[in-house]
Write a protein that holds these residues in place. Structure first.
Motif, PDB file in Angstrom:
ATOM      1  N   MET A 126      -2.897 -10.665   2.675  1.00  0.00           N
ATOM      2  CA  MET A 126      -3.726  -9.782   1.852  1.00  0.00           C
ATOM      3  C   MET A 126      -4.751 -10.600   1.079  1.00  0.00           C
ATOM      4  SD  MET A 126      -2.653  -6.794  -0.801  1.00  0.00           S
ATOM      5  CE  MET A 126      -3.922  -5.653  -1.388  1.00  0.00           C
ATOM      6  N   ASP A 168      -8.887  -7.556  -2.665  1.00  0.00           N
ATOM      7  CA  ASP A 168      -8.474  -6.174  -2.396  1.00  0.00           C
ATOM      8  C   ASP A 168      -7.483  -5.629  -3.427  1.00  0.00           C
ATOM      9  OD1 ASP A 168     -10.049  -5.866  -0.142  1.00  0.00           O
ATOM     10  OD2 ASP A 168      -8.507  -6.667   1.209  1.00  0.00           O
ATOM     11  N   PHE A 214      -4.138  -1.542   4.181  1.00  0.00           N
ATOM     12  CA  PHE A 214      -4.439  -2.956   4.424  1.00  0.00           C
ATOM     13  C   PHE A 214      -3.641  -3.537   5.596  1.00  0.00           C
ATOM     14  CE2 PHE A 214      -5.081  -1.922  -0.043  1.00  0.00           C
ATOM     15  CZ  PHE A 214      -6.414  -2.269  -0.198  1.00  0.00           C
ATOM     16  N   GLN A 238      -8.646  -2.484  -5.584  1.00  0.00           N
ATOM     17  CA  GLN A 238      -8.668  -1.249  -4.792  1.00  0.00           C
ATOM     18  C   GLN A 238      -7.257  -0.739  -4.533  1.00  0.00           C
ATOM     19  OE1 GLN A 238     -10.308  -1.650  -0.864  1.00  0.00           O
ATOM     20  NE2 GLN A 238      -9.989   0.516  -0.340  1.00  0.00           N
TER      21      GLN A 238
END
Length: 648
Positions: free
Chosen positions: A310, A314, A249, A317
């Motif tokens: 972030m 997400d 990320f 995941q």
């Protein structure tokens, strides 16, 4: 008995201030003469200093090191290396530059010399994390370990406070996980705890004064220790999560470590209680995970993944990636548990650990409420000091299970201490002195100017505005005692005399009393204010000081009696030296061979302040007639110049 295996890694460490000057010699020591200099634009000034030292042994430079060590960047640097036939890698910077040097060394087996500008600690590990196609993988090999690391404190002075905080917490994470690693051993444990304690002490000082070289040196030493931990034992959940978040990320490396660390600690705490207890002791807090979070908050560090950019979507995941590959960890890893951890970290919630007893949770909740009440304090340093005071005080009460009657006794003691204090009797100063607090503050202050004469506690008997005394005058004003001639020189740390330095001198009489303790005296005696002449000299008469008891008829004296401690101070003269453009020095000179030198009740004696008060007979330096013995004192005080003040 604890079984363990410890393997040391053969890196050469050069640590200090100005050590960049040794880089050329260190390159030669590696048998090299063609250097590829690695850096980034953000450390251009540091790289220029290295370039000046190395001169024409640099055959090429590459300033494109990138976070998370992408393989494509390594390949571009490898092309430069081969084109110029470099035989040595010199890297200046933080984890990104060090990572690039390691990646190149892994592919070429060239020796590395690292000059860190941050507190990452990766420079002393045989571990490399590389990113390719959005996935970060880790490899360990002896070929990755840099041969030489040159730590120069000056290279960290320009590191912004925010980056200093996240970089140092990144290093603390290595130490934390080392304590519950399967390969943990007593050597690494000691290094880890030292690194945590050093960082917890130095970070608040650095935030308060970014140019504090002593704090910077402590953080750099902590980074070395923590990095050594990282290179010697396996890491667990925290590092796996941070590698996942960084590689997949693209989150900032050190900032991610800073956000995740308290939450990873909270997740593992139920399965690593002994390690967390030791970490809490090193931090000086009752609970390690929440204490780490509070420290980061007080320093202004990042506390949420959301603020790092972030996306909340997400998180599932990231949790799946973090548990996809098995790795050692004290507590079992589950996708649900890790996602819950990440959600707390995304929100920036203060972590909580299930407690063994409900009372402890109530105490922690109360402590958090009190600390939170200071959140709007306009002065950051005041907010930090009050918050830490509450945490330490609450920890003391809970860890000692203080009873209500014991606390009432403490309140009564403090009340009586205040009631007995006057303008000439400072009982609270006596309390601070006899508990050693005054001397600790003095030691911390003096550690920032180590080239000066050692300082000492002020003591409770200083009074402002003592009588002006001319050169050669007598501050005793006829008080009985063995005559003492003092010949004093005051210089700066380079040995240059300091003229017109205002010097207050005060002492006890031959019976151990100060003038403020003798109401029958008319006016001040055995104290005076003198000024150095053009050569930095001052000379005066007084009497030989004697040992004396601090006032023991109040609460502090009763405390000493209760623990069977004597109240005596070793014989000494007090000095307070002030000069324009220089730092003030408060200190004392102790009579060599005097009573209580080894057991001064306020812990104020330092080896460099124990001097000869030499017995003499016969003619005196200024021709004064003295019958019998007199004493002579000669001493040079060295005081520090202010960084922005004029030197004399």
């Amino acid at each position: 008995m604890r079984n363990f295996v410890y393997t040391s890694h053969p890196s050469r460490i050069v640590f200090g201030t100005g050590t960049v000057s040794q880089v050329h010699e260190e390159v030669e020591r590696l048998g090299c003469s063609r250097v590829l200099l690695l850096s980034t634009p953000s450390v251009a000034k540091a790289a220029a200093r290295v370039r000046d030292v190395l001169g024409d042994v640099i055959v090429a430079e590459f300033d494109g090191a990138t976070m998370h060590t992408p393989v494509e960047v390594t390949e571009r640097a490898l092309d430069v290396l081969r084109e110029h036939s470099a035989d040595c890698l010199v890297a200046v910077g933080g984890g990104s530059t060090t990572g690039l040097a390691k990646a190149l060394a892994l592919r070429t087996d060239l020796p590395q010399l690292i000059l860190p500008t941050t507190y990452a600690g990766s420079e002393v590990t045989p571990v490399l994390g590389e990113t390719q196609d959005g996935r970060k993988t880790t490899v360990a090999s002896p070929a990755i370990l840099p041969e030489t690391v040159v730590y120069d404190v000056e290279f960290t002075l320009g590191l912004p406070v925010g980056l200093s905080v996240t970089s140092a917490v990144n290093a603390m994470a290595h130490a934390v996980e080392a304590l519950y690693a399967p390969q943990a051993n007593p050597v690494i444990d000691a290094m880890a705890l030292d690194a945590i304690a050093l960082s917890a002490r130095a970070l608040p000082a650095l935030v308060a004064e970014p140019s504090d070289t002593a704090a910077r040196a402590d953080l750099l030493r902590a980074a070395w220790l923590a990095g050594t931990c990282l290179g010697s034992v396996g890491m667990g959940l925290h590092h796996k999560l941070c590698h996942t978040l960084g590689g997949a990320f693209d989150l900032a490396h050190a900032a991610t470590h800073t956000v995740i660390l308290p939450h990873a600690m909270a997740y593992n705490a139920p399965a690593a209680r002994e390690a967390m207890s030791r970490i809490a002791d090193a931090l000086g807090v009752p609970d390690a995970p929440s204490g780490m979070f509070d420290l980061i908050t007080s320093l202004g560090g990042p506390t949420s993944l959301r603020e790092l950019g972030m996306a909340e979507a997400d998180l599932p995941q990231a949790a799946r990636l973090a548990v996809a590959t098995p790795y050692p960890n004290p507590r079992e890893l589950t996708p649900t548990g890790i996602e819950s951890l990440l959600r707390d970290a995304w929100q920036g919630r203060r972590p909580t650990v299930p407690a063994a007893h409900g009372v402890v949770s109530d105490v922690e909740r109360l402590t958090a409420q009190v600390v939170e009440s200071f959140a709007d304090a306009p002065d950051p340093r005041g907010r930090q000091l009050l918050s830490d005071l509450v945490r330490h005080l609450h920890h003391f009460v809970t860890s000692n299970d203080v009873t209500e009657s014991e606390w009432e006794q403490a309140i009564d003691f403090l009340t009586r201490t205040g009631q007995i204090s006057t303008s000439t009797r400072q009982e609270f100063v006596l309390l601070s002195d006899t508990l050693g607090v005054s001397s600790i503050v003095d030691l911390l202050t003096h550690s920032r100017t180590p080239q000066t004469t050692p300082s000492a506690v002020l003591g409770p008997f200083y009074t402002d505005g003592p009588p002006e005394t001319a050169q050669g005058g007598d501050i005793s004003q006829g008080v009985a005692g063995t005559p003492l001639w003092a010949d004093i020189l005051i210089t700066d740390t380079d040995g240059r005399p300091v003229p017109d330095a205002v010097t207050d001198v005060w002492q006890a009489n031959k019976d151990g009393f100060y003038d403020v303790q003798l109401p029958e005296l008319d006016g001040p005696v055995l104290r005076g204010r003198l000024r150095t002449d053009a050569q930095g000299r001052l000379r005066f008469w007084t009497t030989l000081p004697a040992e004396y008891p601090i006032p023991d008829d109040g609460p502090v004296g009763q405390l000493l009696q209760a623990v069977e401690r004597h109240p005596y101070r070793a014989p000494h003269l007090h000095f307070m030296i002030s000069a324009a453009g220089h730092q003030r020095l408060v200190t004392q000179l102790f009579v060599k061979g005097g009573h209580y030198i080894d057991s001064d009740t306020v812990f104020g004696v330092k080896e460099g302040l124990i001097v000869d008060f030499t017995p003499q007979v016969g003619p005196t330096p200024d021709g004064r007639a003295v019958d019998g013995e007199w004493r002579s004192l000669q001493f040079t005080f060295r005081i520090a110049r202010l960084a922005d003040g004029p030197a004399h």
